[in-house]
Design a protein around this motif. Structure first.
Motif, PDB file in Angstrom:
ATOM      1  N   VAL A 350     141.609  33.520 -25.640  1.00 57.18           N
ATOM      2  CA  VAL A 350     141.973  34.732 -25.469  1.00 57.18           C
ATOM      3  C   VAL A 350     142.851  35.472 -26.125  1.00 57.18           C
ATOM      4  O   VAL A 350     142.849  36.769 -26.577  1.00 57.18           O
ATOM      5  CB  VAL A 350     142.633  35.183 -23.828  1.00 57.18           C
ATOM      6  CG1 VAL A 350     141.669  34.678 -22.884  1.00 57.18           C
ATOM      7  CG2 VAL A 350     143.976  34.426 -23.855  1.00 57.18           C
ATOM      8  N   LEU A 351     143.502  34.638 -27.039  1.00 56.34           N
ATOM      9  CA  LEU A 351     144.235  35.435 -28.259  1.00 56.34           C
ATOM     10  C   LEU A 351     144.021  35.172 -29.510  1.00 56.34           C
ATOM     11  O   LEU A 351     144.940  35.734 -30.445  1.00 56.34           O
ATOM     12  CB  LEU A 351     145.843  34.889 -28.145  1.00 56.34           C
ATOM     13  CG  LEU A 351     146.934  35.426 -27.151  1.00 56.34           C
ATOM     14  CD1 LEU A 351     148.021  34.603 -26.896  1.00 56.34           C
ATOM     15  CD2 LEU A 351     147.066  36.677 -27.313  1.00 56.34           C
ATOM     16  N   SER A 352     142.883  34.391 -29.743  1.00 58.05           N
ATOM     17  CA  SER A 352     142.670  34.127 -31.142  1.00 58.05           C
ATOM     18  C   SER A 352     140.956  34.189 -31.229  1.00 58.05           C
ATOM     19  O   SER A 352     140.543  34.991 -31.856  1.00 58.05           O
ATOM     20  CB  SER A 352     143.069  32.750 -31.562  1.00 58.05           C
ATOM     21  OG  SER A 352     142.663  32.394 -32.955  1.00 58.05           O
ATOM     22  N   LYS A 353     140.393  33.115 -30.881  1.00 60.10           N
ATOM     23  CA  LYS A 353     139.067  32.870 -31.070  1.00 60.10           C
ATOM     24  C   LYS A 353     138.009  34.090 -30.428  1.00 60.10           C
ATOM     25  O   LYS A 353     137.114  34.864 -31.292  1.00 60.10           O
ATOM     26  CB  LYS A 353     138.423  31.763 -30.220  1.00 60.10           C
ATOM     27  CG  LYS A 353     138.943  30.371 -30.917  1.00 60.10           C
ATOM     28  CD  LYS A 353     138.514  29.233 -29.863  1.00 60.10           C
ATOM     29  CE  LYS A 353     139.342  27.976 -30.454  1.00 60.10           C
ATOM     30  NZ  LYS A 353     139.164  26.774 -29.845  1.00 60.10           N
ATOM     31  N   ASN A 354     138.391  34.736 -29.195  1.00 58.98           N
ATOM     32  CA  ASN A 354     137.418  35.691 -28.744  1.00 58.98           C
ATOM     33  C   ASN A 354     137.705  37.284 -29.442  1.00 58.98           C
ATOM     34  O   ASN A 354     136.692  37.935 -29.810  1.00 58.98           O
ATOM     35  CB  ASN A 354     137.719  35.863 -27.233  1.00 58.98           C
ATOM     36  CG  ASN A 354     137.130  34.968 -26.416  1.00 58.98           C
ATOM     37  OD1 ASN A 354     136.175  33.872 -27.144  1.00 58.98           O
ATOM     38  ND2 ASN A 354     137.210  34.824 -25.266  1.00 58.98           N
ATOM     39  N   PRO A 355     139.003  37.632 -29.724  1.00 56.73           N
ATOM     40  CA  PRO A 355     139.210  38.756 -30.496  1.00 56.73           C
ATOM     41  C   PRO A 355     138.602  38.701 -31.850  1.00 56.73           C
ATOM     42  O   PRO A 355     137.969  39.692 -32.502  1.00 56.73           O
ATOM     43  CB  PRO A 355     140.720  38.948 -30.458  1.00 56.73           C
ATOM     44  CG  PRO A 355     141.278  37.616 -29.914  1.00 56.73           C
ATOM     45  CD  PRO A 355     140.184  36.791 -29.286  1.00 56.73           C
ATOM     46  N   ALA A 356     138.792  37.435 -32.467  1.00 50.16           N
ATOM     47  CA  ALA A 356     138.069  37.464 -33.856  1.00 50.16           C
ATOM     48  C   ALA A 356     136.430  37.553 -33.751  1.00 50.16           C
ATOM     49  O   ALA A 356     136.140  38.259 -34.543  1.00 50.16           O
ATOM     50  CB  ALA A 356     138.339  35.983 -34.546  1.00 50.16           C
ATOM     51  N   ARG A 357     136.018  36.901 -32.788  1.00 50.49           N
ATOM     52  CA  ARG A 357     134.577  37.027 -32.564  1.00 50.49           C
ATOM     53  C   ARG A 357     134.218  38.350 -32.118  1.00 50.49           C
ATOM     54  O   ARG A 357     133.235  39.010 -32.884  1.00 50.49           O
ATOM     55  CB  ARG A 357     133.991  36.006 -31.423  1.00 50.49           C
ATOM     56  CG  ARG A 357     132.592  36.231 -31.001  1.00 50.49           C
ATOM     57  CD  ARG A 357     132.272  35.351 -30.030  1.00 50.49           C
ATOM     58  NE  ARG A 357     133.179  35.609 -28.662  1.00 50.49           N
ATOM     59  CZ  ARG A 357     133.020  36.624 -27.797  1.00 50.49           C
ATOM     60  NH1 ARG A 357     131.818  37.508 -28.141  1.00 50.49           N
ATOM     61  NH2 ARG A 357     133.902  36.984 -26.547  1.00 50.49           N
ATOM     62  N   ILE A 358     134.620  39.067 -31.429  1.00 48.79           N
ATOM     63  CA  ILE A 358     134.442  40.625 -30.980  1.00 48.79           C
ATOM     64  C   ILE A 358     134.574  41.400 -32.223  1.00 48.79           C
ATOM     65  O   ILE A 358     133.670  42.359 -32.417  1.00 48.79           O
ATOM     66  CB  ILE A 358     135.276  41.056 -29.903  1.00 48.79           C
ATOM     67  CG1 ILE A 358     134.997  40.255 -28.573  1.00 48.79           C
ATOM     68  CG2 ILE A 358     135.025  42.708 -29.745  1.00 48.79           C
ATOM     69  CD1 ILE A 358     136.133  40.365 -27.718  1.00 48.79           C
ATOM     70  N   ALA A 359     135.505  41.233 -32.927  1.00 46.81           N
ATOM     71  CA  ALA A 359     135.483  42.037 -34.415  1.00 46.81           C
ATOM     72  C   ALA A 359     134.943  41.727 -35.545  1.00 46.81           C
ATOM     73  O   ALA A 359     134.847  42.504 -36.469  1.00 46.81           O
ATOM     74  CB  ALA A 359     137.142  42.190 -34.548  1.00 46.81           C
ATOM     75  N   GLY A 360     134.377  40.458 -35.499  1.00 47.62           N
ATOM     76  CA  GLY A 360     133.595  39.807 -36.705  1.00 47.62           C
ATOM     77  C   GLY A 360     134.506  39.618 -37.719  1.00 47.62           C
ATOM     78  O   GLY A 360     134.219  39.677 -38.984  1.00 47.62           O
ATOM     79  N   ASP A 361     135.725  38.857 -37.388  1.00 47.91           N
ATOM     80  CA  ASP A 361     136.862  38.657 -38.385  1.00 47.91           C
ATOM     81  C   ASP A 361     136.382  36.904 -38.786  1.00 47.91           C
ATOM     82  O   ASP A 361     136.531  36.367 -38.012  1.00 47.91           O
ATOM     83  CB  ASP A 361     138.149  38.626 -38.032  1.00 47.91           C
ATOM     84  CG  ASP A 361     138.728  39.807 -37.265  1.00 47.91           C
ATOM     85  OD1 ASP A 361     137.989  40.764 -37.622  1.00 47.91           O
ATOM     86  OD2 ASP A 361     139.757  39.819 -36.609  1.00 47.91           O
ATOM     87  N   GLN A 362     135.737  36.892 -40.033  1.00 48.44           N
ATOM     88  CA  GLN A 362     135.078  35.909 -40.280  1.00 48.44           C
ATOM     89  C   GLN A 362     136.113  34.658 -40.481  1.00 48.44           C
ATOM     90  O   GLN A 362     135.769  33.402 -40.646  1.00 48.44           O
ATOM     91  CB  GLN A 362     134.654  35.879 -41.621  1.00 48.44           C
ATOM     92  CG  GLN A 362     133.229  37.002 -41.344  1.00 48.44           C
ATOM     93  CD  GLN A 362     132.021  36.275 -40.281  1.00 48.44           C
ATOM     94  OE1 GLN A 362     131.775  35.189 -40.331  1.00 48.44           O
ATOM     95  NE2 GLN A 362     131.469  37.259 -39.437  1.00 48.44           N
TER      96      GLN A 362
END
Length: 431
Positions: A350-362
């Motif tokens: 909830v603090l790292s993997k999912n926000p990066a995935r939603i935003a496309g942060d590679q």
């Protein structure tokens, strides 16, 4: 300057205890008995991928009296964040390629975290004409998240066009769900406390009606919608229904909506004035359960700094907004870990993997494994700390000051280098 060091005996999200070797920007090995030029004892510490905030107000350009990209990312680093997404409600508004490139450049210059600008959906956040979505997406900033946050994209035709437009580059629209006609002059949550205090109420349906409309629009055009700062039990139920239907919707909750209720407004302390407002204990319970069961995808801070004169005034005149970057991890630990209802793996999601995935942060939100970028946060979960007003932020409007919260960020590692090891506050000459 090259780096080569080992984090010794760190607990990973899966509960295993490992050594982590870092060389330059990358993790080169995870295992036992690793050696390098320097060894850092991490016994008792939890090592997780660096946090990613999908909802940060850095205020620059235009409102540097509240925050700058430098001070905002220093605050982020103290909170364990290695990436932040900067909202578009600056001056000038981030609705052109030039402005988003300026914000991204300021982030690189600061060097404390990746700064990803969020582009405005409409010109000037006015809700009348689509902004240059394609130009921002194709700019050096490579914008993929668009939001008029602070204002709702209330026109359904504009929202539909935006959802259709961002499909071409797998973008996402992040909606501030607030029907403006239902919230004119609103000062707090509409309910028993607002009636008692005589303050104009912000009804739950003003949020829920926009979410219901937008998930249906997203389904109609087969595009992605992200709901900012979900705050009501009814909103949770709508998102749960939409996900079950297969609609491409994701949602965030703020730390303050997981912990605080509208009862605090009885004090008339404007530090508790926020949009959307603090809700009831029933809403807080629903939000916590939804975060644990996956209906809500992420925690996002909605870090909203304001100068002291904008908050130290009468309630009706005070600005909406709260700080959040430096306390988010502690509140996540309280809700997920201390409660015994979840684990460090969900914490990391909830603090790292999912926000990066939603935003496309590679390069963010990666597993701690060989080959990943060395964006890592180390937490001492055994510590209990009382929140103080001292902060790397230029502002002091935190609603958590005086509360005792669990956990402490001991180290933040951004692309292999320590942004938090010695105190940033000491660097600023403020401690």
């Amino acid at each position: 300057m090259p780096t080569n060091y080992v984090l010794k005996n760190a607990q990973l999200a899966d509960g295993s205890v490992q050594d982590i070797q870092i060389q330059d920007e990358k993790i080169v090995a995870v295992g036992k008995s690793l050696r390098a030029d320097e060894t850092i004892d991490c016994t008792g510490l939890v090592a997780l991928p660096g946090f990613v905030d999908l909802h940060t107000h850095l205020r620059e350009p235009g409102f540097e009296q509240s925050e700058t990209v430098l001070t905002g990312t220093q605050s982020a680093a103290l909170g364990g964040f290695t990436a932040v997404h900067a909202m578009a409600n600056t001056m000038p508004v981030a609705d052109t390629a030039g402005v988003v490139e300026q914000v991204a450049s300021l982030g690189k210059e600061a060097g404390y975290a990746d700064v990803y600008p969020i582009g405005a959906v409409t010109v000037g956040l006015e809700g009348k004409q689509l902004a240059e979505l394609g130009a921002m997406a194709n700019s050096k900033a490579k914008v993929r998240v668009f939001s008029d946050d602070g204002k709702c994209v209330h026109d359904p035709v504009i929202m539909r066009r935006a959802l259709e437009y961002v499909k071409a580059f797998d973008g996402v629209i992040a909606q501030h769900a607030q029907e403006p006609r239902l919230t004119e002059g609103a000062q707090m949550h509409e309910g028993a406390v607002s009636a008692e205090l005589g303050l104009t109420g912000w009804p739950s349906v003003a949020e829920e009606s926009i979410i219901a409309r937008d998930v249906l629009l997203a389904e109609h055009v087969d595009s992605r919608i992200h709901i900012c700062h979900l705050s009501t039990k009814g909103s949770v139920e709508i998102v749960r229904w939409a996900k079950a239907r297969g609609i491409k919707v994701t949602a965030e909750v703020t730390p303050h909506h997981l912990l605080l209720t509208d009862d605090l407004v009885r004090s008339y302390d404007s530090v508790y004035k926020v949009n959307p407002p603090l809700r009831t204990s029933e809403d807080v319970t629903a939000l916590r359960e939804a975060l644990i069961d996956g209906t809500i995808d992420i925690i996002a801070t909605d870090h909203a700094p304001h100068p002291i004169e904008s908050k130290d005034c009468e309630w009706n005149a005070a600005a909406f907004g709260m700080l959040g970057l430096e306390t988010a991890a502690s509140i996540a630990q309280e809700v997920l870990i201390q409660s015994g209802k979840s684990d460090w793996n969900r914490f990391s999601q909830v603090l790292s993997k999912n926000p990066a995935r939603i935003a496309g942060d590679q390069e963010q939100g990666q597993e701690i494994q060989a080959g990943s970028f060395a964006n890592i946060v180390l937490i001492d979960p055994r510590v209990k700390r009382k929140v103080v007003s001292e902060s790397a932020s230029k502002s002091i409007n935190s609603p958590f000051v005086g509360l005792e919260l669990p956990g402490k960020i001991t180290h933040t590692i951004y692309r292999g280098y320590f942004t938090v090891r010695d105190s940033i506050l000491a660097e600023q000459g403020r401690s």
